[in-house]
Each structure stands twice: as C-alpha cells, then as structure tokens.
Write a protein that holds these residues in place. Structure first.
Motif, mmCIF file in Angstrom:
data_model
loop_
_atom_site.group_PDB
_atom_site.id
_atom_site.type_symbol
_atom_site.label_atom_id
_atom_site.label_comp_id
_atom_site.label_asym_id
_atom_site.label_seq_id
_atom_site.Cartn_x
_atom_site.Cartn_y
_atom_site.Cartn_z
ATOM 1 N N VAL A 1 -7.879 -12.017 42.000
ATOM 2 C CA VAL A 1 -7.331 -12.342 40.685
ATOM 3 C C VAL A 1 -6.725 -11.076 40.094
ATOM 4 C CG1 VAL A 1 -7.837 -13.057 38.324
ATOM 5 C CG2 VAL A 1 -8.932 -14.231 40.239
ATOM 6 N N VAL A 2 -5.431 -11.115 39.832
ATOM 7 C CA VAL A 2 -4.761 -10.023 39.140
ATOM 8 C C VAL A 2 -4.758 -10.404 37.660
ATOM 9 C CG1 VAL A 2 -2.665 -8.646 38.934
ATOM 10 C CG2 VAL A 2 -3.327 -9.592 41.160
ATOM 11 N N SER A 3 -5.644 -9.782 36.907
ATOM 12 C CA SER A 3 -5.803 -10.097 35.490
ATOM 13 C C SER A 3 -5.354 -8.893 34.681
ATOM 14 C CB SER A 3 -7.259 -10.441 35.177
ATOM 15 O OG SER A 3 -7.407 -10.859 33.832
ATOM 16 N N LEU A 4 -4.211 -9.037 33.996
ATOM 17 C CA LEU A 4 -3.673 -7.922 33.231
ATOM 18 C C LEU A 4 -4.660 -7.504 32.143
ATOM 19 C CD1 LEU A 4 0.033 -9.114 32.857
ATOM 20 C CD2 LEU A 4 -0.950 -7.609 34.593
ATOM 21 N N ARG A 5 -4.724 -6.211 31.877
ATOM 22 C CA ARG A 5 -5.679 -5.694 30.897
ATOM 23 C C ARG A 5 -5.510 -6.408 29.558
ATOM 24 N NH1 ARG A 5 -6.985 0.033 32.718
ATOM 25 N NH2 ARG A 5 -5.523 0.426 34.413
ATOM 26 N N GLY A 6 -6.634 -6.769 28.963
ATOM 27 C CA GLY A 6 -6.603 -7.420 27.665
ATOM 28 C C GLY A 6 -6.316 -8.906 27.724
ATOM 29 N N SER A 7 -6.404 -9.503 28.923
ATOM 30 C CA SER A 7 -6.067 -10.921 29.073
ATOM 31 C C SER A 7 -7.260 -11.857 28.900
ATOM 32 C CB SER A 7 -5.416 -11.168 30.449
ATOM 33 O OG SER A 7 -4.140 -10.580 30.515
ATOM 34 N N GLY A 8 -8.414 -11.335 28.459
ATOM 35 C CA GLY A 8 -9.585 -12.189 28.319
ATOM 36 C C GLY A 8 -10.203 -12.526 29.666
ATOM 37 N N TYR B 1 -11.367 -8.901 41.189
ATOM 38 C CA TYR B 1 -10.564 -8.736 39.978
ATOM 39 C C TYR B 1 -9.914 -7.360 39.969
ATOM 40 C CZ TYR B 1 -12.429 -13.023 37.959
ATOM 41 O OH TYR B 1 -12.735 -14.344 37.720
ATOM 42 N N VAL B 2 -8.587 -7.351 39.814
ATOM 43 C CA VAL B 2 -7.833 -6.106 39.721
ATOM 44 C C VAL B 2 -6.912 -6.203 38.516
ATOM 45 C CG1 VAL B 2 -7.928 -5.639 42.203
ATOM 46 C CG2 VAL B 2 -6.007 -6.941 41.279
ATOM 47 N N ASN B 3 -6.498 -5.033 37.982
ATOM 48 C CA ASN B 3 -5.583 -5.013 36.838
ATOM 49 C C ASN B 3 -4.130 -5.180 37.251
ATOM 50 O OD1 ASN B 3 -7.646 -4.523 34.911
ATOM 51 N ND2 ASN B 3 -7.618 -2.338 35.398
ATOM 52 N N ALA B 4 -3.825 -4.891 38.509
ATOM 53 C CA ALA B 4 -2.442 -4.982 38.978
ATOM 54 C C ALA B 4 -2.445 -5.047 40.500
ATOM 55 C CB ALA B 4 -1.620 -3.776 38.509
ATOM 56 N N LEU C 1 -2.622 -14.985 39.366
ATOM 57 C CA LEU C 1 -2.196 -14.103 38.281
ATOM 58 C C LEU C 1 -2.712 -14.673 36.965
ATOM 59 C CD1 LEU C 1 -0.533 -11.766 37.036
ATOM 60 C CD2 LEU C 1 1.407 -13.353 36.927
ATOM 61 N N HIS C 2 -3.427 -13.845 36.220
ATOM 62 C CA HIS C 2 -3.982 -14.240 34.926
ATOM 63 C C HIS C 2 -3.360 -13.337 33.864
ATOM 64 C CE1 HIS C 2 -7.550 -14.077 31.964
ATOM 65 N NE2 HIS C 2 -6.939 -15.228 31.787
ATOM 66 N N HIS C 3 -2.658 -13.929 32.905
ATOM 67 C CA HIS C 3 -1.961 -13.116 31.915
ATOM 68 C C HIS C 3 -2.121 -13.702 30.520
ATOM 69 C CE1 HIS C 3 1.496 -15.826 31.183
ATOM 70 N NE2 HIS C 3 1.308 -16.198 32.422
ATOM 71 N N ARG C 4 -1.545 -13.001 29.542
ATOM 72 C CA ARG C 4 -1.726 -13.365 28.134
ATOM 73 C C ARG C 4 -0.532 -12.849 27.341
ATOM 74 N NH1 ARG C 4 -6.980 -11.223 24.641
ATOM 75 N NH2 ARG C 4 -6.826 -12.677 22.880
ATOM 76 N N ASP C 5 -0.337 -13.410 26.174
ATOM 77 C CA ASP C 5 0.651 -12.910 25.226
ATOM 78 C C ASP C 5 0.555 -11.381 25.163
ATOM 79 O OD1 ASP C 5 1.804 -14.017 22.064
ATOM 80 O OD2 ASP C 5 1.593 -11.919 22.599
ATOM 81 N N VAL C 6 1.678 -10.698 25.365
ATOM 82 C CA VAL C 6 1.666 -9.241 25.450
ATOM 83 C C VAL C 6 1.144 -8.617 24.164
ATOM 84 C CG1 VAL C 6 4.112 -9.065 24.754
ATOM 85 C CG2 VAL C 6 3.034 -7.206 26.038
#
Length: 354
Positions: free
Chosen positions: A8-15, A133-136, A160-165
């Motif tokens: 899972v690539v979960s961008l930082r701050g994406s919950g 889980y990785v940030n990128a 890919l797990h992302h969120r409103d920037v």
C-alpha cells in the motif's frame, strides 16, 4: 485466491490508520510505516513457509541440521528463522526503494545471500500475510528487478491510498507540531519538526508547506502519479474510506472497501464487508475528518497551492462528501477544485476516463 502480500502506497497525511484497520481485519500483518501496530515478530509462519526460507538463507546443509535438531534445540531453529525473516524484510524494503540505515544488526553474509534470490521468488519467501505500507514508490529508486517482476506478474498487489492535498498538509503540520518524542523516527519528520515548530502561527506553517518543495509528502505525491494511472493499481481515496464517522458517506466507504477486496482477491465480498464494520473513531478523529482545510486555508494559501502544486489538483470540479451541493469557487475566480490527487477515486480502483 487471496493474495498473501500487498503493498500500500499511502501518501503522508492520508489517514493511513483507517486503511490499516481494514487490512488488519482481513488478516494482514502491517509492516513498513505502519509496522508499529504489529507484534514484535509479526505472524507465525504457516505450513510450508519455514523450509523454503531456511534453504534460501542458509543452504541445504545447515537447514537439514536445524530441522533435524529442532526437538532438542527448538530455540536455535526459531532464532535462525527469525534472523532470516529480519534479513528478508530488509531486502524487501530495499527492493521497494525505501530508506534504510547503513548500520544494521543483520548478518551481511545472510543479507547478501538473500539479495541474490530472484525477484519473482523473493515475494514467495515472505511468511504469513503481510501488508507493506510505504509513503511512496518512486520508479527511479525502486529496485529494477522488483519492477520488472511486478510488471510480469502484477504481484504483490499494489494499492494507492491518497487524500485531498490540503487535508494532507494540515495533517502533516499537526504531526510535526507535536513534541519530538511523538513525531516518530523518520529522519525527515525529525528535521521538519524543528522547522515547523520555529514558526509562530498555523498560517506561517501552511505557507511553508506550500512553498518548500521538500516539505514531507509533497515531492512524493508527484513520484506516485504513475500509480494513479496504471490499470493494475487499485486506487482508494480517504474521502471515500472515511465514511460518515469522519465526514464521508456509507456509500463511499463501501466502494472503498470493495476496491480493497478486489485488490487482495477476496472472493466473498458480502461476508467481508459485513466483517469490516467501522471501529470507534480514534483519539485523533479530527485529523481524519474530510475537509479540515476549509477552516484553515486562506485565499492566499489557495493561490499558493495553485501556483506551486496545481498539477496535484483535479482537472475539473467534483463534490467533496458532506460539503453541500458542490465545491466552492476558487479565490481567483477559476474553476473550483476538491483538491484530490488528480482525478483518482476509490470506485472500482479506476480513474475516470480510463
């Protein structure tokens, strides 16, 4: 067939904790950036998992001795297996292009032996069911052999797990504003905690995040654009996964969880969805809420966002869950945005227009 390993690539701050709750409920042990939520040694090895790893790590002679003597020296077998698992995790982390410390307790001879395992075989050596889980996942830093093997097999599953920037920025600032013993051990977080806490106001901290290209998470979002477009990658947006507890909807959460079940190859969606009931909101529930940026971003911040990070905004308007009939106009009068990374959505793990 349920896939044993997921990245899972979960961008930082994406919950990320919300997604980790779901993957853990599905029987996956969290590793990587969410590894602090697992037990010290992760899962116990399953049937048929001990011998292949011992053979790859120690060769046939020592493997034979360890297995033959296990009735009189079980501790030696368990210690050797755990040492091999630790070395394998480090090799896997390097394959994913993640930063590691040069100083390591892992035996360099053991690490070198496992590093020579063919990429297609390496993933099969990982014991249990793991969610990494990785940030990128930067194409320029990830191991070329790993990428070629993934291209050929599409294994492990990639999400890919992302969120409103804007919400990601607020979440990162909140993290980096905490006392140093609560920031974690990632070196960039430690460095930027010093920078963020030296600024007197939240407005100043948001301005820093929008104008410093190295602020944690911003450069990574661009490195992960390829994941958003690749047809073999499932995409989950926090705005969907959040559910009504955090400002989303039941329909969005069901769609996000269905995408996750598709990614891991779960055949019985109905039973799995029934088991994935929302857990009580954690103590930092406000940090997970959809649209927290709306009370913190100023018109000046919106202009900076479009000036420096317009490529991370969607091409057209779309509604943010629970925020009225539609998105608000941009301060400069241009088309409204909801701030999601390009046009990704959780629904079916696909982008509109694919």
């Amino acid at each position: 067939m349920v896939t044993p390993q997921v990245v899972v690539v979960s961008l930082r701050g994406s919950g990320t904790q919300l997604l980790a709750q779901a993957t853990t409920a599905l029987g996956y042990t969290p590793y990587g950036t969410m590894g602090g939520t697992q037990s010290a040694h992760g899962d116990r090895p399953g049937p048929g998992e001990v011998h292949p790893l011992l053979m790859a790590a120690y060769g046939p002679d020592r493997t034979h001795r360890l297995l033959q003597d296990q009735h009189v020296d079980r501790a030696a077998l368990e210690a050797a297996f755990q040492e091999a698992v630790t070395a394998l995790w480090r090799i896997w982390w390097l394959r994913l292009g993640q930063p590691v410390s040069l100083g390591s307790p892992v035996d360099p001879h053991l690490e070198g032996r496992l590093a020579r395992v063919p990429d297609a075989d390496l993933v099969r050596l990982l014991p249990g069911r793991g969610c990494w889980y990785v940030n990128a996942l930067d194409l320029q830093r990830a191991d070329g052999g790993f990428l070629r093997a993934w291209h050929a097999t599409k294994r492990p599953a990639l999400v890919l797990h992302h969120r409103d920037v804007r919400d990601r920025i607020i979440s990162q600032i909140k993290l980096l504003s905490q006392p140093s013993d609560r920031v974690g051990t990632q070196p960039e977080h430690l460095i930027y905690r010093d920078i963020v806490t030296a600024l007197p106001t939240l407005e100043d901290r948001i301005t820093l995040a929008l104008t410093d290209p190295d602020f944690p998470g911003m450069r990574e979002a661009r490195q992960c654009q390829w994941l958003l477009h690749h047809p073999a990658v499932q995409v989950i947006a926090h705005e969907d996964l959040a559910g009504p507890d955090h400002g989303g909807t039941d329909e969005g959460r069901t769609a996000a969880l269905t995408t996750l079940l598709d990614a891991v190859g779960h055949s019985d969606h109905r039973a799995a969805l029934a088991a994935l009931t929302p857990t009580p909101p954690p103590c930092d529930a406000e940090d997970l809420r959809v649209g927290t940026w709306r009370t913190r971003f100023t018109p000046h911040h919106e202009r900076l966002l479009r000036q420096h990070h317009g490529d991370l905004l969607p091409a057209g308007p779309s509604q943010v869950p629970g925020q009225g009939s539609g998105p608000e106009p941009a301060p400069d009068g241009s088309a409204p945005h909801d701030g999601r990374l390009c046009t990704g959505t959780s629904h079916g793990g696909r982008m509109a227009g694919r």
